[in-house]
Design a protein around this motif. Structure first.
Motif, PDB file in Angstrom:
ATOM      1  N   ASN A   1      57.886  34.706-126.185  1.00  0.00           N
ATOM      2  CA  ASN A   1      58.759  33.962-127.080  1.00  0.00           C
ATOM      3  C   ASN A   1      58.126  33.630-128.426  1.00  0.00           C
ATOM      4  O   ASN A   1      58.713  32.895-129.223  1.00  0.00           O
ATOM      5  N   VAL A   2      56.921  34.148-128.695  1.00  0.00           N
ATOM      6  CA  VAL A   2      56.267  33.980-129.993  1.00  0.00           C
ATOM      7  C   VAL A   2      55.678  35.316-130.397  1.00  0.00           C
ATOM      8  O   VAL A   2      55.502  36.210-129.556  1.00  0.00           O
ATOM      9  N   LYS A   3      55.391  35.449-131.697  1.00  0.00           N
ATOM     10  CA  LYS A   3      54.757  36.678-132.180  1.00  0.00           C
ATOM     11  C   LYS A   3      53.561  36.300-133.038  1.00  0.00           C
ATOM     12  O   LYS A   3      53.348  35.137-133.376  1.00  0.00           O
ATOM     13  N   GLN A   4      52.736  37.303-133.353  1.00  0.00           N
ATOM     14  CA  GLN A   4      51.525  37.061-134.124  1.00  0.00           C
ATOM     15  C   GLN A   4      51.851  36.387-135.453  1.00  0.00           C
ATOM     16  O   GLN A   4      52.845  36.689-136.104  1.00  0.00           O
ATOM     17  N   ASP A   5      51.002  35.414-135.810  1.00  0.00           N
ATOM     18  CA  ASP A   5      51.084  34.619-137.040  1.00  0.00           C
ATOM     19  C   ASP A   5      52.138  33.516-136.963  1.00  0.00           C
ATOM     20  O   ASP A   5      52.310  32.767-137.936  1.00  0.00           O
ATOM     21  N   ASP A   6      52.844  33.402-135.825  1.00  0.00           N
ATOM     22  CA  ASP A   6      53.768  32.279-135.667  1.00  0.00           C
ATOM     23  C   ASP A   6      52.991  30.967-135.577  1.00  0.00           C
ATOM     24  O   ASP A   6      51.911  30.903-134.988  1.00  0.00           O
ATOM     25  N   THR A   7      53.572  29.933-136.154  1.00  0.00           N
ATOM     26  CA  THR A   7      53.026  28.585-135.993  1.00  0.00           C
ATOM     27  C   THR A   7      53.694  27.942-134.783  1.00  0.00           C
ATOM     28  O   THR A   7      54.920  27.982-134.645  1.00  0.00           O
ATOM     29  N   VAL A   8      52.882  27.400-133.892  1.00  0.00           N
ATOM     30  CA  VAL A   8      53.435  26.795-132.677  1.00  0.00           C
ATOM     31  C   VAL A   8      53.073  25.315-132.632  1.00  0.00           C
ATOM     32  O   VAL A   8      52.090  24.880-133.231  1.00  0.00           O
ATOM     33  N   GLU A   9      53.896  24.578-131.951  1.00  0.00           N
ATOM     34  CA  GLU A   9      53.652  23.164-131.724  1.00  0.00           C
ATOM     35  C   GLU A   9      53.573  22.894-130.232  1.00  0.00           C
ATOM     36  O   GLU A   9      54.117  23.657-129.413  1.00  0.00           O
TER      37      GLU A   9
ATOM     38  N   LYS B   1      50.229  23.931-125.172  1.00  0.00           N
ATOM     39  CA  LYS B   1      49.630  22.630-124.873  1.00  0.00           C
ATOM     40  C   LYS B   1      49.099  21.933-126.122  1.00  0.00           C
ATOM     41  O   LYS B   1      48.681  20.786-126.059  1.00  0.00           O
ATOM     42  N   ASN B   2      49.054  22.640-127.244  1.00  0.00           N
ATOM     43  CA  ASN B   2      48.653  22.010-128.499  1.00  0.00           C
ATOM     44  C   ASN B   2      49.151  22.850-129.684  1.00  0.00           C
ATOM     45  O   ASN B   2      49.641  23.972-129.514  1.00  0.00           O
ATOM     46  N   ASP B   3      49.026  22.295-130.858  1.00  0.00           N
ATOM     47  CA  ASP B   3      49.477  22.993-132.069  1.00  0.00           C
ATOM     48  C   ASP B   3      48.504  24.104-132.447  1.00  0.00           C
ATOM     49  O   ASP B   3      47.331  24.089-132.064  1.00  0.00           O
ATOM     50  N   GLY B   4      48.976  25.071-133.235  1.00  0.00           N
ATOM     51  CA  GLY B   4      48.106  26.124-133.733  1.00  0.00           C
ATOM     52  C   GLY B   4      48.890  27.295-134.273  1.00  0.00           C
ATOM     53  O   GLY B   4      50.097  27.196-134.540  1.00  0.00           O
ATOM     54  N   LYS B   5      48.190  28.406-134.415  1.00  0.00           N
ATOM     55  CA  LYS B   5      48.792  29.614-134.945  1.00  0.00           C
ATOM     56  C   LYS B   5      48.476  30.770-134.009  1.00  0.00           C
ATOM     57  O   LYS B   5      47.341  30.919-133.544  1.00  0.00           O
ATOM     58  N   VAL B   6      49.484  31.597-133.707  1.00  0.00           N
ATOM     59  CA  VAL B   6      49.284  32.728-132.813  1.00  0.00           C
ATOM     60  C   VAL B   6      48.470  33.791-133.551  1.00  0.00           C
ATOM     61  O   VAL B   6      48.931  34.350-134.547  1.00  0.00           O
ATOM     62  N   SER B   7      47.255  34.034-133.074  1.00  0.00           N
ATOM     63  CA  SER B   7      46.391  35.015-133.746  1.00  0.00           C
ATOM     64  C   SER B   7      46.386  36.361-133.039  1.00  0.00           C
ATOM     65  O   SER B   7      45.960  37.369-133.612  1.00  0.00           O
ATOM     66  N   LYS B   8      46.872  36.378-131.799  1.00  0.00           N
ATOM     67  CA  LYS B   8      46.873  37.644-131.072  1.00  0.00           C
ATOM     68  C   LYS B   8      47.871  37.558-129.924  1.00  0.00           C
ATOM     69  O   LYS B   8      47.928  36.550-129.221  1.00  0.00           O
ATOM     70  N   VAL B   9      48.668  38.607-129.721  1.00  0.00           N
ATOM     71  CA  VAL B   9      49.567  38.718-128.566  1.00  0.00           C
ATOM     72  C   VAL B   9      49.164  39.976-127.808  1.00  0.00           C
ATOM     73  O   VAL B   9      49.166  41.074-128.369  1.00  0.00           O
ATOM     74  N   SER B  10      48.818  39.817-126.543  1.00  0.00           N
ATOM     75  CA  SER B  10      48.248  40.932-125.775  1.00  0.00           C
ATOM     76  C   SER B  10      49.243  41.621-124.858  1.00  0.00           C
ATOM     77  O   SER B  10      48.922  42.663-124.269  1.00  0.00           O
ATOM     78  N   VAL B  11      50.457  41.059-124.685  1.00  0.00           N
ATOM     79  CA  VAL B  11      51.425  41.640-123.747  1.00  0.00           C
ATOM     80  C   VAL B  11      52.805  41.699-124.387  1.00  0.00           C
ATOM     81  O   VAL B  11      53.048  41.085-125.430  1.00  0.00           O
ATOM     82  N   LYS B  12      53.709  42.405-123.716  1.00  0.00           N
ATOM     83  CA  LYS B  12      55.114  42.463-124.142  1.00  0.00           C
ATOM     84  C   LYS B  12      55.989  42.391-122.900  1.00  0.00           C
ATOM     85  O   LYS B  12      55.511  42.548-121.756  1.00  0.00           O
ATOM     86  N   ALA B  13      57.255  42.164-123.092  1.00  0.00           N
ATOM     87  CA  ALA B  13      58.195  42.080-121.975  1.00  0.00           C
ATOM     88  C   ALA B  13      58.143  43.366-121.156  1.00  0.00           C
ATOM     89  O   ALA B  13      58.117  44.473-121.711  1.00  0.00           O
ATOM     90  N   GLY B  14      58.110  43.209-119.834  1.00  0.00           N
ATOM     91  CA  GLY B  14      58.060  44.362-118.945  1.00  0.00           C
ATOM     92  C   GLY B  14      56.664  44.706-118.475  1.00  0.00           C
ATOM     93  O   GLY B  14      56.499  45.460-117.505  1.00  0.00           O
ATOM     94  N   ASP B  15      55.631  44.170-119.151  1.00  0.00           N
ATOM     95  CA  ASP B  15      54.252  44.459-118.742  1.00  0.00           C
ATOM     96  C   ASP B  15      53.936  43.765-117.419  1.00  0.00           C
ATOM     97  O   ASP B  15      54.322  42.607-117.194  1.00  0.00           O
ATOM     98  N   ASN B  16      53.237  44.479-116.560  1.00  0.00           N
ATOM     99  CA  ASN B  16      52.716  43.868-115.344  1.00  0.00           C
ATOM    100  C   ASN B  16      51.378  43.204-115.647  1.00  0.00           C
ATOM    101  O   ASN B  16      50.536  43.781-116.365  1.00  0.00           O
ATOM    102  N   VAL B  17      51.167  42.022-115.135  1.00  0.00           N
ATOM    103  CA  VAL B  17      49.937  41.276-115.402  1.00  0.00           C
ATOM    104  C   VAL B  17      49.328  40.818-114.084  1.00  0.00           C
ATOM    105  O   VAL B  17      50.031  40.649-113.078  1.00  0.00           O
ATOM    106  N   GLU B  18      48.020  40.624-114.116  1.00  0.00           N
ATOM    107  CA  GLU B  18      47.310  40.078-112.966  1.00  0.00           C
ATOM    108  C   GLU B  18      46.930  38.635-113.253  1.00  0.00           C
ATOM    109  O   GLU B  18      46.948  38.187-114.412  1.00  0.00           O
ATOM    110  N   GLU B  19      46.590  37.924-112.204  1.00  0.00           N
ATOM    111  CA  GLU B  19      46.126  36.551-112.398  1.00  0.00           C
ATOM    112  C   GLU B  19      44.877  36.563-113.274  1.00  0.00           C
ATOM    113  O   GLU B  19      43.943  37.322-113.042  1.00  0.00           O
TER     114      GLU B  19
END
Length: 750
Positions: free
Chosen positions: A425-433, A551-569
């Motif tokens: 739900n966010v992309k690189q360089d997005d500001t998050v709160e 959990k805190n404010d900041g800026k998205v500097s990297k997104v490593s996955v996309k919808a549909g990707d399988n992930v491990e714990e």
């Protein structure tokens, strides 16, 4: 760390301090002619003068001047919400450094409250059960007095058995009380810690100074009790840290003389004292503080500089000494060969005292200044030039070949489950709160976990219902004189209505108390299971779709996955970063272009440099990242709650790393810059001589027994002088730690 500190010079414990004094005097001397067969043989004439000196042993350790550190930590396990400072920041005492998750602390506090209530309730019920059981045994023991003679004879051991059971139960009561008091104490201590966090979850600076370390949150927000969150260093208060010599390895506390050489001057030092409590805590935590020394005279120290620290143990002081290789034996008699006025040799019987590895004290038979022959199979130089010893600087450089601008507060969000990404739900360089939706993951693990937690609650309820049904049946049977009333239906005993009624009452009381204890345990276990269910259900739609929020404010500097990707714990999902800083993170890695010592970083306050387009840019080390040795190091801390051993956590970089600030800021383009240069070894005003004047000798009886010496010019004589070397050479020069000093003349082969 600059070097290995316990020097691998093979012959460390060598102290033959032959410093001449004006004072004279000698003992009784005995002369005799030299038997021809006893005439010693050498490659050429080898004499050394008798001198006043000290007999003993010496150890040399290397200390580095570093700022005094002040650790900032929580006294309980917490989740860190945010760290507000970065290495290089300056803070004042009382400034807020970090804040933890107060909601998590509230949850922990409630769990402690529940645990305390459960502990008190179950202890009280258990104590009543124990008292009731004792009363029952006492009643049954007394019941034997009403038996017939035959019955009493058959039951002779019964009363003794009851008394043994009663004594055992009473002892168990005393133990249970002590255990209960201990548990209550520990729970109250934890509650006090969590209450303090709930009241104020901020972490405030315990001392003013420079922030030199912060815990990295890239691998998670959890912090253990007494884990360093921030270290603040006082750059105006330098101490001598003997790195790689932790307090559990230090063996020189009983040496009677300890001093450091600073700019060629000697200053007495004392070690930092550690109590038995600190040693025990260090062992428990497997974190041992370094040995540190300080001088009351407060010599001027330079951050990052290294200083040799000397530890001497004296056997005899102000004694006449000769080399051990000058002394011959004939039974119990000791003798030497002394050079006479005619240039020949005369045998002299002597009396000896203490010895070290090179020299022996002479109590009778010689006087200062006499020349004594020593057995040397080494060729005494006859053709040489004089080399006068001076003091100079000695440096070996190290390099950090990878460096990049440090971003404040970078946090890697990792997935807690195995599954498939539903949405990012966010992309690189997005500001998050804080509280913003980051991603959703569909995981069968989440759905299964909810089902498992629900099943655990159902299972507990079913188990409890069965226990209560069993107790109710036993109580009913006993009340109605059923099969459970075993004690009232003893076929071989004389019945007694009064005793039967008393024992019936006690048995019923015992069953009701056991039922009450089962109820208390069930209520507590059910609350624990419900809490676990609520935690698992949070953010879960019941179908396994789990929503994760910032959990805190900041800026998205990297997104490593996309919808549909399988992930491990544990998979990386994205990174959230604070603002960029004017700090460079320097990593020490292998290089094809530079000689790199990978176990070494710059020390806080140490000057560093960077070449850019032919210009040298200077800066200073302002902090370090936890790695290897730094991550295992222990810090001694004392506060109003007692003494604690705190420690750092690994930075996750996989290699040594530190932070620097350049004097004029970071250049716009670093691509043309060379590696960051700093010191691996750095000494000022020490004895440095050409390596060629140093000679090695090996004990023929022990090939591992290696020592070093130089040929020293002493008046008209050339004598063998033992020396202690460092581990290091630079070019054609070697650092000498002991044995010769400024102004001494040494033979340099022609």
């Amino acid at each position: 760390m600059k070097i290995r500190n316990i020097l691998s010079i093979k012959k460390l414990a060598v102290l033959g301090i032959c410093v001449s004094f004006v004072a004279g005097g000698c003992g009784k001397m005995t002369e005799s002619s030299i038997p021809e067969l006893e005439e010693p043989v050498a490659l050429n004439e080898a004499y050394r003068p008798v001198e006043y000196g000290t007999i003993g042993s010496i150890q040399v350790l290397m200390a580095t001047a570093v700022p005094r550190d002040y650790c900032n930590y929580y006294s309980a396990n917490v989740n860190i919400s945010q760290i507000y400072v970065e290495p290089g920041d300056t803070v004042n005492v009382g400034d807020v450094l970090a804040v933890c998750d107060v909601d998590e602390a509230k949850k922990q506090l409630q769990e402690c409250n529940d645990a305390l209530a459960h502990e008190n309730e179950t202890y009280e019920i258990s104590a009543q059960i124990s008292d009731t059981q004792i009363k029952l045994w006492e009643s049954q023991a007394a019941d034997t007095d009403e038996f017939s003679t035959e019955q009493i004879e058959k039951k002779e051991s019964t009363e003794e058995d009851y008394n043994t059971q009663i004594a055992t139960e009473q002892e168990n009561e005393r133990y249970d009380k002590q255990l209960h008091e201990y548990r209550v104490q520990k729970i109250n201590e934890q509650m006090a810690l969590y209450q303090q966090i709930v009241d104020d979850g901020t972490l405030k600076a315990a001392h003013s100074g420079l922030v030199t370390y912060t815990k990295k949150l890239t691998d998670g927000r959890s912090a253990a009790a007494y884990e360093n969150i921030v270290i603040v260093s006082d750059t105006d208060d330098l101490v001598l840290d003997i790195k790689d010599t932790a307090i559990n390895e230090y063996k020189y506390s009983d040496y009677d003389k300890k001093y450091v050489i600073v700019d060629g001057e000697k200053y007495d030092v004392t070690e930092s004292q550690y109590t038995s409590e600190v040693l025990v805590l260090s062992k428990i935590n497997n974190r041992y503080p370094d040995v540190c020394v300080e001088s009351r005279e407060k010599p001027f120290l330079t951050a990052g500089q290294m200083y040799p620290v000397y530890f001497e143990k004296t056997k005899a002081n102000q004694a006449l000494v000769v080399g051990k290789d000058s002394i011959y034996k004939d039974g119990d008699t000791r003798y030497v060969y002394v050079k006479n006025d005619e240039g020949g040799r005369e045998k002299r019987i002597i009396t000896t005292g203490e010895s070290d590895e090179n020299y022996t004290q002479v109590t009778e038979g010689l006087k200062e200044g006499e020349l004594v022959y020593y057995n040397s199979t080494d060729q005494v130089p006859t053709k040489y030039s004089k080399y006068t010893v001076t003091r100079s600087d000695f440096d070996i450089a190290n390099y950090g070949v990878r460096y990049s601008r440090s971003d404040a507060g970078t946090i890697t969000e990792t997935c807690d489950y195995e599954g498939q990404i539903v949405s990012v739900n966010v992309k690189q360089d997005d500001t998050v709160e804080k509280g913003m939706l980051l991603y959703v993951v569909d995981t069968g693990e989440g759905k299964a976990a909810i089902t498992e937690a629900k099943n655990a609650i159902d299972s507990e309820n079913e188990s409890y219902a069965q226990k209560i049904a069993d107790y109710d049946k036993q109580i009913k049977d006993l009340s109605e004189g059923g099969s459970s009333a075993e004690e009232n239906n003893r076929q071989d005993e004389k019945p007694d209505t009064a005793y039967d009624e008393q024992q019936l009452k006690l048995n019923l009381q015992l069953l009701n108390l056991q039922k009450k204890l089962a109820c208390a345990d069930h209520t507590y276990q059910l609350s624990q299971l419900q809490s676990a269910y609520d935690s698992i259900s949070a953010g879960n739609d019941g179908k396994g779709n789990i929503s994760v929020y910032a959990k805190n404010d900041g800026k998205v500097s990297k997104v490593s996955v996309k919808a549909g990707d399988n992930v491990e714990e544990g998979s990386d999902i994205l990174q959230i970063t604070g603002n960029s800083t004017d700090v460079l993170l320097v990593q020490v890695k292998d290089s094809n272009s530079y000689k790199v010592y990978k176990d070494n970083i710059a020390d806080v306050g140490e000057r560093v440099s960077l070449e850019l387009d032919g210009t040298t840019i200077y800066g200073s080390c302002i902090g370090f990242a936890g790695y290897g040795r730094e991550a295992q190091k222990g810090y001694v801390n004392q506060d109003d709650k007692g003494v604690h051993i705190t420690g750092n956590t690994d930075s996750g970089y996989g290699n040594a790393a530190f932070y620097i600030k350049l004097d004029n800021g970071i250049p716009d383009d670093l691509t043309r810059a060379s590696a960051v240069k700093f010191s691996y070894v750095s000494f000022k005003k020490v004895v440095v001589v050409p390596t060629s004047i140093i000679h090695k000798q090996v004990n023929p009886m022990d090939k591992d027994d290696i020592s070093y010496y130089v040929w020293k010019i002493d008046g008209d004589s050339v004598v063998k002088q033992p020396v202690i070397l460092s581990d290091y050479t630079s070019g054609s020069n070697t650092l000498v730690l002991y044995g010769i000093d400024e102004g001494d003349e040494i033979c340099l082969a022609s």
